[in-house]
Motif scaffolding. Structure first.
Motif, PDB file in Angstrom:
ATOM      1  N   VAL A 224       0.858  -1.188   0.000  1.00  0.00           N
ATOM      2  CA  VAL A 224       0.000   0.000   0.000  1.00  0.00           C
ATOM      3  C   VAL A 224       0.890   1.232   0.000  1.00  0.00           C
ATOM      4  CG1 VAL A 224      -1.816   1.262   1.211  1.00  0.00           C
ATOM      5  CG2 VAL A 224      -1.772  -1.246   1.304  1.00  0.00           C
ATOM      6  N   GLY A 225       0.622   2.175  -0.927  1.00  0.00           N
ATOM      7  CA  GLY A 225       1.442   3.382  -0.947  1.00  0.00           C
ATOM      8  C   GLY A 225       1.023   4.344  -2.047  1.00  0.00           C
ATOM      9  N   ARG A 226       1.636   5.517  -2.022  1.00  0.00           N
ATOM     10  CA  ARG A 226       1.435   6.505  -3.086  1.00  0.00           C
ATOM     11  C   ARG A 226       2.479   6.224  -4.161  1.00  0.00           C
ATOM     12  NH1 ARG A 226       2.274   9.470   1.332  1.00  0.00           N
ATOM     13  NH2 ARG A 226       4.097  10.452   0.375  1.00  0.00           N
ATOM     14  N   TRP A 227       2.171   5.332  -5.068  1.00  0.00           N
ATOM     15  CA  TRP A 227       3.168   4.827  -6.000  1.00  0.00           C
ATOM     16  C   TRP A 227       3.566   5.855  -7.060  1.00  0.00           C
ATOM     17  CZ3 TRP A 227       5.141   1.241  -3.410  1.00  0.00           C
ATOM     18  CH2 TRP A 227       4.357   0.438  -2.595  1.00  0.00           C
ATOM     19  N   ASP A 228       2.798   6.933  -7.165  1.00  0.00           N
ATOM     20  CA  ASP A 228       3.219   8.012  -8.057  1.00  0.00           C
ATOM     21  C   ASP A 228       4.322   8.859  -7.426  1.00  0.00           C
ATOM     22  OD1 ASP A 228       1.355   8.820  -6.185  1.00  0.00           O
ATOM     23  OD2 ASP A 228       0.348  10.244  -7.502  1.00  0.00           O
ATOM     24  N   ASP A 229       4.590   8.662  -6.128  1.00  0.00           N
ATOM     25  CA  ASP A 229       5.756   9.260  -5.468  1.00  0.00           C
ATOM     26  C   ASP A 229       6.872   8.221  -5.525  1.00  0.00           C
ATOM     27  OD1 ASP A 229       7.505  10.739  -3.988  1.00  0.00           O
ATOM     28  OD2 ASP A 229       6.280  10.814  -2.169  1.00  0.00           O
ATOM     29  N   ALA A 230       7.384   8.012  -6.725  1.00  0.00           N
ATOM     30  CA  ALA A 230       8.155   6.816  -7.040  1.00  0.00           C
ATOM     31  C   ALA A 230       9.454   6.690  -6.252  1.00  0.00           C
ATOM     32  CB  ALA A 230       8.455   6.773  -8.540  1.00  0.00           C
ATOM     33  N   LYS A 231      10.187   7.784  -6.089  1.00  0.00           N
ATOM     34  CA  LYS A 231      11.478   7.706  -5.413  1.00  0.00           C
ATOM     35  C   LYS A 231      11.309   7.353  -3.938  1.00  0.00           C
ATOM     36  CE  LYS A 231      14.410   8.871  -8.711  1.00  0.00           C
ATOM     37  NZ  LYS A 231      15.498   7.969  -9.147  1.00  0.00           N
ATOM     38  N   VAL A 232      10.400   8.035  -3.264  1.00  0.00           N
ATOM     39  CA  VAL A 232      10.230   7.837  -1.824  1.00  0.00           C
ATOM     40  C   VAL A 232       9.606   6.480  -1.525  1.00  0.00           C
ATOM     41  CG1 VAL A 232       9.029   8.670   0.242  1.00  0.00           C
ATOM     42  CG2 VAL A 232      10.144  10.286  -1.312  1.00  0.00           C
ATOM     43  N   LYS A 233       8.598   6.088  -2.288  1.00  0.00           N
ATOM     44  CA  LYS A 233       7.876   4.849  -1.996  1.00  0.00           C
ATOM     45  C   LYS A 233       8.534   3.612  -2.602  1.00  0.00           C
ATOM     46  CE  LYS A 233       4.838   6.922   0.454  1.00  0.00           C
ATOM     47  NZ  LYS A 233       4.828   6.744   1.926  1.00  0.00           N
ATOM     48  N   GLY A 234       9.515   3.805  -3.452  1.00  0.00           N
ATOM     49  CA  GLY A 234      10.224   2.659  -4.017  1.00  0.00           C
ATOM     50  C   GLY A 234       9.401   1.896  -5.034  1.00  0.00           C
ATOM     51  N   THR A 235       8.765   2.626  -5.939  1.00  0.00           N
ATOM     52  CA  THR A 235       7.874   1.998  -6.922  1.00  0.00           C
ATOM     53  C   THR A 235       8.618   1.005  -7.799  1.00  0.00           C
ATOM     54  OG1 THR A 235       6.526   4.008  -6.928  1.00  0.00           O
ATOM     55  CG2 THR A 235       6.213   2.471  -8.744  1.00  0.00           C
ATOM     56  N   ALA A 236       9.768   1.380  -8.330  1.00  0.00           N
ATOM     57  CA  ALA A 236      10.535   0.475  -9.189  1.00  0.00           C
ATOM     58  C   ALA A 236      10.957  -0.775  -8.422  1.00  0.00           C
ATOM     59  CB  ALA A 236      11.758   1.193  -9.753  1.00  0.00           C
ATOM     60  N   LEU A 237      11.345  -0.593  -7.169  1.00  0.00           N
ATOM     61  CA  LEU A 237      11.743  -1.730  -6.337  1.00  0.00           C
ATOM     62  C   LEU A 237      10.560  -2.669  -6.102  1.00  0.00           C
ATOM     63  CD1 LEU A 237      13.844  -3.187  -4.610  1.00  0.00           C
ATOM     64  CD2 LEU A 237      13.286  -1.607  -2.736  1.00  0.00           C
ATOM     65  N   LEU A 238       9.395  -2.112  -5.838  1.00  0.00           N
ATOM     66  CA  LEU A 238       8.203  -2.941  -5.650  1.00  0.00           C
ATOM     67  C   LEU A 238       7.913  -3.773  -6.895  1.00  0.00           C
ATOM     68  CD1 LEU A 238       5.603  -3.789  -4.123  1.00  0.00           C
ATOM     69  CD2 LEU A 238       4.492  -1.822  -5.202  1.00  0.00           C
ATOM     70  N   MET A 239       8.011  -3.162  -8.065  1.00  0.00           N
ATOM     71  CA  MET A 239       7.749  -3.900  -9.302  1.00  0.00           C
ATOM     72  C   MET A 239       8.739  -5.050  -9.458  1.00  0.00           C
ATOM     73  SD  MET A 239       6.616  -0.865 -12.002  1.00  0.00           S
ATOM     74  CE  MET A 239       8.125   0.097 -11.883  1.00  0.00           C
ATOM     75  N   GLN A 240      10.004  -4.792  -9.168  1.00  0.00           N
ATOM     76  CA  GLN A 240      11.018  -5.836  -9.305  1.00  0.00           C
ATOM     77  C   GLN A 240      10.780  -6.977  -8.317  1.00  0.00           C
ATOM     78  OE1 GLN A 240      14.512  -3.478  -8.608  1.00  0.00           O
ATOM     79  NE2 GLN A 240      14.693  -2.793 -10.731  1.00  0.00           N
ATOM     80  N   VAL A 241      10.467  -6.621  -7.069  1.00  0.00           N
ATOM     81  CA  VAL A 241      10.270  -7.645  -6.038  1.00  0.00           C
ATOM     82  C   VAL A 241       9.045  -8.500  -6.347  1.00  0.00           C
ATOM     83  CG1 VAL A 241       9.739  -8.032  -3.594  1.00  0.00           C
ATOM     84  CG2 VAL A 241      11.439  -6.321  -4.244  1.00  0.00           C
ATOM     85  N   SER A 242       7.946  -7.870  -6.729  1.00  0.00           N
ATOM     86  CA  SER A 242       6.733  -8.637  -7.011  1.00  0.00           C
ATOM     87  C   SER A 242       6.942  -9.567  -8.206  1.00  0.00           C
ATOM     88  CB  SER A 242       5.554  -7.689  -7.258  1.00  0.00           C
ATOM     89  OG  SER A 242       5.800  -6.828  -8.348  1.00  0.00           O
ATOM     90  N   GLU A 243       7.688  -9.100  -9.192  1.00  0.00           N
ATOM     91  CA  GLU A 243       7.940  -9.942 -10.368  1.00  0.00           C
ATOM     92  C   GLU A 243       8.839 -11.119 -10.009  1.00  0.00           C
ATOM     93  OE1 GLU A 243       9.025  -9.243 -15.088  1.00  0.00           O
ATOM     94  OE2 GLU A 243       8.886  -7.531 -13.717  1.00  0.00           O
ATOM     95  N   LEU A 244       9.903 -10.870  -9.257  1.00  0.00           N
ATOM     96  CA  LEU A 244      10.793 -11.955  -8.842  1.00  0.00           C
ATOM     97  C   LEU A 244      10.056 -13.004  -8.011  1.00  0.00           C
ATOM     98  CD1 LEU A 244      14.052 -10.038  -7.786  1.00  0.00           C
ATOM     99  CD2 LEU A 244      13.847 -11.712  -9.637  1.00  0.00           C
ATOM    100  N   CYS A 245       9.219 -12.533  -7.089  1.00  0.00           N
ATOM    101  CA  CYS A 245       8.519 -13.463  -6.190  1.00  0.00           C
ATOM    102  C   CYS A 245       7.540 -14.348  -6.947  1.00  0.00           C
ATOM    103  CB  CYS A 245       7.772 -12.687  -5.109  1.00  0.00           C
ATOM    104  SG  CYS A 245       8.831 -11.954  -3.847  1.00  0.00           S
ATOM    105  N   THR A 246       6.776 -13.753  -7.840  1.00  0.00           N
ATOM    106  CA  THR A 246       5.754 -14.527  -8.540  1.00  0.00           C
ATOM    107  C   THR A 246       6.350 -15.435  -9.606  1.00  0.00           C
ATOM    108  OG1 THR A 246       5.363 -12.530  -9.869  1.00  0.00           O
ATOM    109  CG2 THR A 246       3.798 -13.003  -8.098  1.00  0.00           C
ATOM    110  N   ILE A 247       7.499 -15.079 -10.162  1.00  0.00           N
ATOM    111  CA  ILE A 247       8.186 -15.973 -11.102  1.00  0.00           C
ATOM    112  C   ILE A 247       8.711 -17.196 -10.352  1.00  0.00           C
ATOM    113  CG2 ILE A 247      10.262 -16.229 -12.538  1.00  0.00           C
ATOM    114  CD1 ILE A 247       9.830 -13.322 -13.441  1.00  0.00           C
ATOM    115  N   ARG A 248       9.263 -16.968  -9.191  1.00  0.00           N
ATOM    116  CA  ARG A 248       9.878 -18.068  -8.441  1.00  0.00           C
ATOM    117  C   ARG A 248       8.839 -18.980  -7.808  1.00  0.00           C
ATOM    118  NH1 ARG A 248      14.813 -17.710  -4.033  1.00  0.00           N
ATOM    119  NH2 ARG A 248      14.491 -19.761  -3.102  1.00  0.00           N
ATOM    120  N   ASP A 249       7.727 -18.426  -7.356  1.00  0.00           N
ATOM    121  CA  ASP A 249       6.712 -19.219  -6.647  1.00  0.00           C
ATOM    122  C   ASP A 249       5.347 -18.936  -7.263  1.00  0.00           C
ATOM    123  OD1 ASP A 249       4.944 -20.435  -4.906  1.00  0.00           O
ATOM    124  OD2 ASP A 249       6.009 -19.821  -3.099  1.00  0.00           O
TER     125      ASP A 249
END
Length: 400
Positions: A224-249
């Motif tokens: 949950v977050g303000r994902w349009d505040d990309a630098k502070v909320k870590g939007t790019a990091l969230l996308m990478q983590v969610s993709e890695l997790c769902t690919i692996r499991d």
């Protein structure tokens, strides 16, 4: 005799139901839940959507008038003023009126160079470079911020902040690490006596944020977050983590709540059909819908660069989720939240955080996470009525 307290913010926010769902508005409701008469106070003029039964609007000048505060009666005020020096006249008026004053510090506790040059410069470097688009401008901005923080900021901020905090009977810190950081600064501002007034006063959570035993926990991660505040909320990091997790499991799914950035929408459209079916952009929804997601989820994920507090993690724990977040000094509440069997932290990069999510999910698979235990523990500390009780009990030890 009816007991009476007030909460106050010096900012003219909209006084609708959203105001009373967080911070000073929600704490006002928390006092009411435990039988204490309470109203929230804000500058006027009124707004059409104000919840007038719970709100006092007044001219800003009255906030600086001890006689106006005295006319309200009551025992005390929880003032949400960030310890800012520009509100010295308000806190002085509250104290002169005879009301007990809790000055609430919505901060990670990094107040400036008085935190210590090493800690201050390290924090400044990580935040500045984390927000920078390119290294050279980031370095130049860091140097300018450091020079300012070690000179002008001391005169501009610290002298008046010290005057503000010296008026308070209790200085509220929102996490244990923030508490220790603010105490360190208060020793420099005044004395051990001033530092002793710094007490833990977490942000309140709505009491409806709770575990529902009738709702089974799914292999679901919520962010949950303000994902349009990309630098502070870590939007790019969230996308990478969610993709890695769902690919692996292939059993894991993600629900991402909050306003998505344009880049996030483009990324989601380019995912494979299988991943799009398990990574969902939910957008902005009512808080009660977020609560239902927490109740279904196993894990709440934080990817932020910095947070004074992380409300989403707190709410999720009250609903029986464990948490995963970055192990960085700029989010001190995470170290508190992730203690024991409530979750874990990891280095703030995609591989490490994805590994932490996998490990946390494995704990759930082994029944090493108990949603009732997590919910009971954190609800007892963070629900708004419990925070109100904490303030009342703490105030008894600091009557002056």
């Amino acid at each position: 005799m009816t007991r009476k307290w007030f909460t106050c913010t010096p900012v003219r926010f909209v006084g609708d139901r959203t105001f009373f769902a967080r911070d000073s508005g929600l704490l006002c409701k928390g006092f009411q839940e435990i039988g204490i008469e309470c109203k929230a106070i804000m500058p006027g003029p009124p707004m059409e959507v104000d919840q007038t039964e719970d709100l006092i609007r007044t001219d800003y000048r009255n906030l600086e008038d001890p006689e106006w505060w005295k006319s309200l009666g009551g025992e005390g005020v929880v003032f949400y003023g960030w310890g800012s020096g520009k509100y010295v006249r308000i806190v002085r008026a509250i104290k002169e009126s005879g009301l007990f004053l809790v000055s609430h510090m919505d901060t990670a506790g990094m107040l400036g160079v008085f935190n210590g040059l090493g800690e201050f410069s390290g924090n400044l470097w990580r935040v500045t470079m984390g927000e920078a688009t390119h290294p050279l401008p980031g370095i130049l901005r860091f140097a300018a911020r450091l020079a300012y923080g070690c000179s002008v900021a001391v005169l501009r901020n610290d002298i008046s902040r010290a005057q503000h905090l010296k008026q308070a009977d209790i200085i509220g810190a929102i996490s244990p690490i923030a508490l220790e950081r603010i105490r360190k600064v208060c020793r420099i501002y005044g004395s051990e006596e001033l530092a002793a007034r710094v007490q833990l006063v977490p942000h309140p959570n709505a009491s409806y944020m709770s575990w529902d035993p009738s709702i089974p926990k799914e292999r679901l991660i919520v962010a949950v977050g303000r994902w349009d505040d990309a630098k502070v909320k870590g939007t790019a990091l969230l996308m990478q983590v969610s993709e890695l997790c769902t690919i692996r499991d292939s059993s894991l799914s993600f629900e991402i709540y909050g306003h998505p950035s344009q880049g996030m929408r483009v990324w989601h459209d380019k995912l494979s059909p299988d991943l799009r079916e398990r990574i969902h952009l939910m957008g902005i929804v009512p808080n009660t819908d977020v609560m239902k997601a927490y109740q279904r989820a196993r894990i709440s994920l934080c990817t932020s660069l910095r947070e004074g507090y992380h409300t989403a993690s707190a709410e999720a724990m009250c609903c029986g989720c464990s948490v995963v977040g970055p192990d960085v000094p700029e989010i001190p509440s995470m170290k508190w939240f992730a203690c024991g069997e409530s979750g874990r932290m990891a280095a703030r990069n995609a591989e490490s955080m994805a590994q932490a999510v996998w490990e946390e999910n494995r704990e759930w698979n082994k029944n090493a996470r108990n949603p009732k235990v997590i919910s009971d523990n954190w609800s007892a500390q963070l629900h708004s009525n419990r925070v109100a009780l904490l303030i009342l009990h703490t105030s008894l030890n600091f009557k002056r």
